[in-house]
Write an enzyme that holds these catalytic residues in place. Structure first.
Site, PDB file in Angstrom:
ATOM      1  N   ASP A  43       0.842  -1.203   0.000  1.00 35.04           N
ATOM      2  CA  ASP A  43       0.000   0.000   0.000  1.00 35.04           C
ATOM      3  C   ASP A  43       0.876   1.253   0.000  1.00 35.04           C
ATOM      4  O   ASP A  43       0.376   2.377  -0.033  1.00 35.04           O
ATOM      5  CB  ASP A  43      -1.017   0.000   1.151  1.00 35.04           C
ATOM      6  CG  ASP A  43      -0.373   0.016   2.521  1.00 35.04           C
ATOM      7  OD1 ASP A  43       0.862  -0.104   2.597  1.00 35.04           O
ATOM      8  OD2 ASP A  43      -1.107   0.144   3.526  1.00 35.04           O
ATOM      9  N   GLU A 113      -0.857  -5.179   8.846  1.00 32.68           N
ATOM     10  CA  GLU A 113       0.043  -4.486   9.771  1.00 32.68           C
ATOM     11  C   GLU A 113      -0.470  -4.601  11.201  1.00 32.68           C
ATOM     12  O   GLU A 113      -1.632  -4.270  11.461  1.00 32.68           O
ATOM     13  CB  GLU A 113       0.136  -3.000   9.408  1.00 32.68           C
ATOM     14  CG  GLU A 113       0.870  -2.742   8.116  1.00 32.68           C
ATOM     15  CD  GLU A 113       1.007  -1.245   7.833  1.00 32.68           C
ATOM     16  OE1 GLU A 113       0.711  -0.415   8.708  1.00 32.68           O
ATOM     17  OE2 GLU A 113       1.411  -0.931   6.696  1.00 32.68           O
ATOM     18  N   GLU A 178       9.879  -3.915  10.087  1.00 35.82           N
ATOM     19  CA  GLU A 178      10.221  -2.605   9.501  1.00 35.82           C
ATOM     20  C   GLU A 178      10.918  -1.721  10.536  1.00 35.82           C
ATOM     21  O   GLU A 178      10.361  -1.425  11.599  1.00 35.82           O
ATOM     22  CB  GLU A 178       8.966  -1.906   8.946  1.00 35.82           C
ATOM     23  CG  GLU A 178       9.310  -0.551   8.311  1.00 35.82           C
ATOM     24  CD  GLU A 178       8.278  -0.044   7.322  1.00 35.82           C
ATOM     25  OE1 GLU A 178       7.330  -0.773   6.968  1.00 35.82           O
ATOM     26  OE2 GLU A 178       8.444   1.112   6.880  1.00 35.82           O
TER      27      GLU A 178
HETATM   28  O1  KIV Z   1       3.641  -1.032   1.577  1.00 38.57           O
HETATM   29  C1  KIV Z   1       4.752  -1.538   1.409  1.00 38.57           C
HETATM   30  O2  KIV Z   1       5.381  -1.392   0.348  1.00 38.57           O
HETATM   31  C2  KIV Z   1       5.308  -2.329   2.510  1.00 38.57           C
HETATM   32  C3  KIV Z   1       6.724  -2.787   2.435  1.00 38.57           C
HETATM   33  C4  KIV Z   1       7.697  -1.760   2.180  1.00 38.57           C
HETATM   34  C5  KIV Z   1       7.116  -3.687   3.520  1.00 38.57           C
HETATM   35  O3  KIV Z   1       4.615  -2.613   3.429  1.00 38.57           O
END
Ligand code: KIV
Length: 259
Positions: A43, A113, A178
């Site tokens: 996202d 998440e 992250e």
């Molecule tokens: O949204 C995203 O691209 C991500 C990654 C960078 C882990 O969650």
């Protein structure tokens, strides 16, 4: 026969690093597919493509449309789609939306998440055979204030260890870490049996992911962990400038490029 997901745990066991990148469209996905183990339709497309100030503005419809395009370019990698903000507020809503994403995009799994608080939702999804990837540390959908790495204090360390164990117990097949402090990301990687995928964490993770547009130099990202492997913006500028000159001089289209 081994599934793409079970191959990841073998990679962890064999200490063969897992290569992940993001893609938002077919053409990029096609090139990444030759080298990656996982392609994530992140996202992050909200900030990278749409210039949103937060990924919270990304809708399910946007994720589905981009994922359909990506699907056309992915043959061998595991294709994972991010569930956007507010689409997994409770287990029933989460299952309904995840099923829709899997059905419409033909992806191999989804990513959510959050840590312990999501245990019930994730457990319900995995019980219903939805392959789920976790994501802890900095979680852009819920970030407040500054973009600061996680695991600085003992409290944060304990929380992240508990979160990772809880995600494993709920049945996720991998966890994105992250911006998790080096030693803590090592500890988590050694504690859980499932693979960890680092972004701004450390080389100790079982795999690494970057936003493709960042590593190709298509964004102006100044984030510490972003390594630019090429300056594509510069290449694009040079090509466009040449095209402009050709058009101005009427040297394009020459006979070769005309009917
Ligand atoms: O949204 C995203 O691209 C991500 C990654 C960078 C882990 O969650």
């Amino acid at each position: 026969m081994l599934t793409k997901i079970s191959r990841l745990s073998i990679q962890k066991k064999n200490k063969s690093k897992i290569v992940c990148l993001t893609a938002y469209s077919k053409n990029i996905a096609e090139e990444i597919d030759k080298y990656a183990d996982i392609i994530l339709v992140g996202d992050s497309l909200g900030s990278v493509l749409y210039n949103y100030d937060t990924t919270r503005k990304v809708s399910l419809k946007m994720m589905i449309e981009h994922s359909k395009s990506v699907r056309k370019g992915v043959k061998k990698s595991l294709m994972i789609v991010d569930m956007p903000f507010n689409t997994y507020k409770n287990k029933f809503q989460a299952l309904k939306n995840c099923k829709k994403v899997l059905k419409e995009t033909k992806c191999d799994g989804i990513k959510l998440e959050g840590g312990r608080k999501l245990n019930g939702v994730i457990r319900y999804l995995t019980m219903n055979k939805i392959p789920v990837m976790g994501h802890i540390g900095i979680t852009p959908q819920t970030i407040r204030g500054k973009y600061r790495y996680k695991g600085k204090t003992n409290l944060e360390k304990k929380k992240l260890i508990k979160d990772s164990k809880s995600l494993e117990e709920a049945g996720v097949f991998a966890i994105v870490l992250e911006c998790v402090e080096r030693k803590l990301s090592k500890q988590i990687t050694e504690t859980v049996k499932i693979p960890t995928i680092g972004i701004g964490s450390s080389k100790f993770c079982d795999g690494q992911i970057l936003v493709t547009d960042d590593m190709l130099g298509l964004t102006e990202s100044k984030i510490k962990f972003v390594k630019k492997y090429i300056d594509l913006k510069k290449n694009i500028r040079q090509a466009v400038k040449k095209f402009k000159l050709d058009v101005k001089k009427s040297s394009y289209p020459s006979i070769k490029y005309s009917y």
